[in-house]
Scaffold this motif. Structure first.
Motif, PDB file in Angstrom:
ATOM      1  N   ASN B   2     -20.822 -75.277 -16.315  1.00 53.21           N
ATOM      2  CA  ASN B   2     -20.806 -74.239 -15.302  1.00 53.21           C
ATOM      3  C   ASN B   2     -19.863 -74.590 -14.138  1.00 53.21           C
ATOM      4  O   ASN B   2     -19.814 -75.710 -13.655  1.00 53.21           O
ATOM      5  CB  ASN B   2     -22.224 -74.091 -14.764  1.00 53.21           C
ATOM      6  N   GLN B   4     -19.814 -73.772 -10.942  1.00 50.57           N
ATOM      7  CA  GLN B   4     -20.394 -74.206  -9.680  1.00 50.57           C
ATOM      8  C   GLN B   4     -20.925 -75.633  -9.769  1.00 50.57           C
ATOM      9  O   GLN B   4     -20.775 -76.419  -8.831  1.00 50.57           O
ATOM     10  CB  GLN B   4     -21.533 -73.273  -9.258  1.00 50.57           C
ATOM     11  N   VAL B   5     -21.541 -75.949 -10.893  1.00 46.88           N
ATOM     12  CA  VAL B   5     -22.033 -77.311 -11.072  1.00 46.88           C
ATOM     13  C   VAL B   5     -20.883 -78.294 -11.016  1.00 46.88           C
ATOM     14  O   VAL B   5     -20.952 -79.338 -10.363  1.00 46.88           O
ATOM     15  CB  VAL B   5     -22.788 -77.446 -12.414  1.00 46.88           C
ATOM     16  N   PHE B   8     -19.780 -78.931  -7.463  1.00 48.36           N
ATOM     17  CA  PHE B   8     -20.627 -79.846  -6.692  1.00 48.36           C
ATOM     18  C   PHE B   8     -20.565 -81.264  -7.236  1.00 48.36           C
ATOM     19  O   PHE B   8     -20.637 -82.230  -6.475  1.00 48.36           O
ATOM     20  CB  PHE B   8     -22.069 -79.328  -6.656  1.00 48.36           C
ATOM     21  N   LYS B   9     -20.416 -81.397  -8.554  1.00 49.97           N
ATOM     22  CA  LYS B   9     -20.240 -82.730  -9.134  1.00 49.97           C
ATOM     23  C   LYS B   9     -19.003 -83.395  -8.539  1.00 49.97           C
ATOM     24  O   LYS B   9     -19.016 -84.577  -8.206  1.00 49.97           O
ATOM     25  CB  LYS B   9     -20.060 -82.618 -10.647  1.00 49.97           C
ATOM     26  N   LEU B  11     -17.700 -82.835  -5.706  1.00 50.56           N
ATOM     27  CA  LEU B  11     -17.946 -83.180  -4.304  1.00 50.56           C
ATOM     28  C   LEU B  11     -18.873 -84.390  -4.166  1.00 50.56           C
ATOM     29  O   LEU B  11     -18.868 -85.054  -3.133  1.00 50.56           O
ATOM     30  CB  LEU B  11     -18.575 -81.988  -3.585  1.00 50.56           C
ATOM     31  N   GLY B  12     -19.628 -84.672  -5.193  1.00 48.19           N
ATOM     32  CA  GLY B  12     -20.634 -85.724  -5.104  1.00 48.19           C
ATOM     33  C   GLY B  12     -20.106 -87.108  -5.380  1.00 48.19           C
ATOM     34  O   GLY B  12     -20.695 -87.867  -6.142  1.00 48.19           O
ATOM     35  N   ILE B  77     -15.915 -69.592  -2.732  1.00 45.97           N
ATOM     36  CA  ILE B  77     -16.842 -70.720  -2.637  1.00 45.97           C
ATOM     37  C   ILE B  77     -16.148 -71.972  -2.123  1.00 45.97           C
ATOM     38  O   ILE B  77     -16.714 -72.714  -1.320  1.00 45.97           O
ATOM     39  CB  ILE B  77     -17.558 -70.987  -3.987  1.00 45.97           C
ATOM     40  N   ILE B  81     -16.998 -74.057   1.224  1.00 43.95           N
ATOM     41  CA  ILE B  81     -17.263 -75.492   1.189  1.00 43.95           C
ATOM     42  C   ILE B  81     -16.384 -76.232   2.194  1.00 43.95           C
ATOM     43  O   ILE B  81     -16.838 -77.142   2.897  1.00 43.95           O
ATOM     44  CB  ILE B  81     -17.016 -76.030  -0.244  1.00 43.95           C
TER      45      ILE B  81
END
Lengths: 125, 125
Positions: B2, B4-5, B8-9, B11-12, B77, B81
């Motif tokens: 996905n 969006q996932v 964020f991954k 960004l993590g 998005i 962010i």
DNA sequence: TTGACACATCCTAATATGCGGATATATTGA
DNA sequence: TCAATATATCCGCATATTAGGATGTGTCAA
């Protein structure tokens, strides 16, 4: 680890994103609700909730035997993230299926016990 | 996975967050600038840039031998962010050290070659 | 077309993360 | 105090991610 990194790490997982999206729609849910919505074993759900808790994304409140989880809006960054999720992620593939499963579960949920396995479908006798 | 996932991954990770924060301040940077700012080997920097590229967080433009990277603001998005990062993450522990290292590097940077190893500190003779 | 340089990708070992059954803990009521 | 229920944590395994040296690719200048 750095707080912000930890926050984004927590967001970088589909299951945890699904939890947050459910909490965006339902304000508060207990673990067994999430078990039903996500269709995952309890230990898995609980572990993901711990990650979200440590990242300050959710907070739990015990009421009796149940733990109710809701979004943690205490921090500016988490509030900003929730806005972002609401605007850009509610369309996440799994999200609508999760909500549907949750609603089905809530309908038949026994309020006394979480009624796992022995839902009301069969107790009309 | 996905979209969006994946975002964020990406960004993590502390290193990638550091890259984004540098790009927030400097609009565009080439790989060797980032090498200097992060004090990391080229392959590591390049790999992290690939992750950010795949997550649509940065875009690269080749100019001659150099690849210039900047934030990718094409998507709602990612824009959201970046606002969030600007407001809540510019204080990241490493960020000021990175900016300092970058500025030192830019001062002595040889514009012809990236002048790794043979900076201007020693070529005054 | 060759060499130098900037950058990307490959490869392997180390580390981190995810999963879910088993088990521990907390709360409640009897 | 004990049993039942809800939740948290532990543990071992499988998979994913990371690091950085080695190598491949693209560009430029001679």
């Amino acid at each position: 680890m750095n707080t912000q990194v930890q926050l984004f790490k927590a967001l970088g997982d589909e299951t945890r994103l699904r939890v947050l999206l459910l909490l965006l729609r339902h304000t508060e849910l207990c673990v067994c609700d999430l078990e039903a919505a996500l269709d995952m074993p309890q230990s898995t759900v609980s572990r993901h909730l711990a990650v979200l808790r440590n990242a300050n994304l959710v907070e739990g409140e015990r009421r009796g035997v149940w733990m109710y989880y809701r979004l943690n809006r205490k921090y500016g960054i988490s509030k900003a993230i929730f806005k972002c999720l609401k605007k850009y992620c509610l369309t996440l593939e799994q999200a609508s299926a999760d909500t549907h499963r949750l609603n089905e579960f809530l309908k038949t949920k026994n309020v006394e016990t979480c009624s796992k396995g022995t839902g009301k479908q069969e107790d009309s006798q």
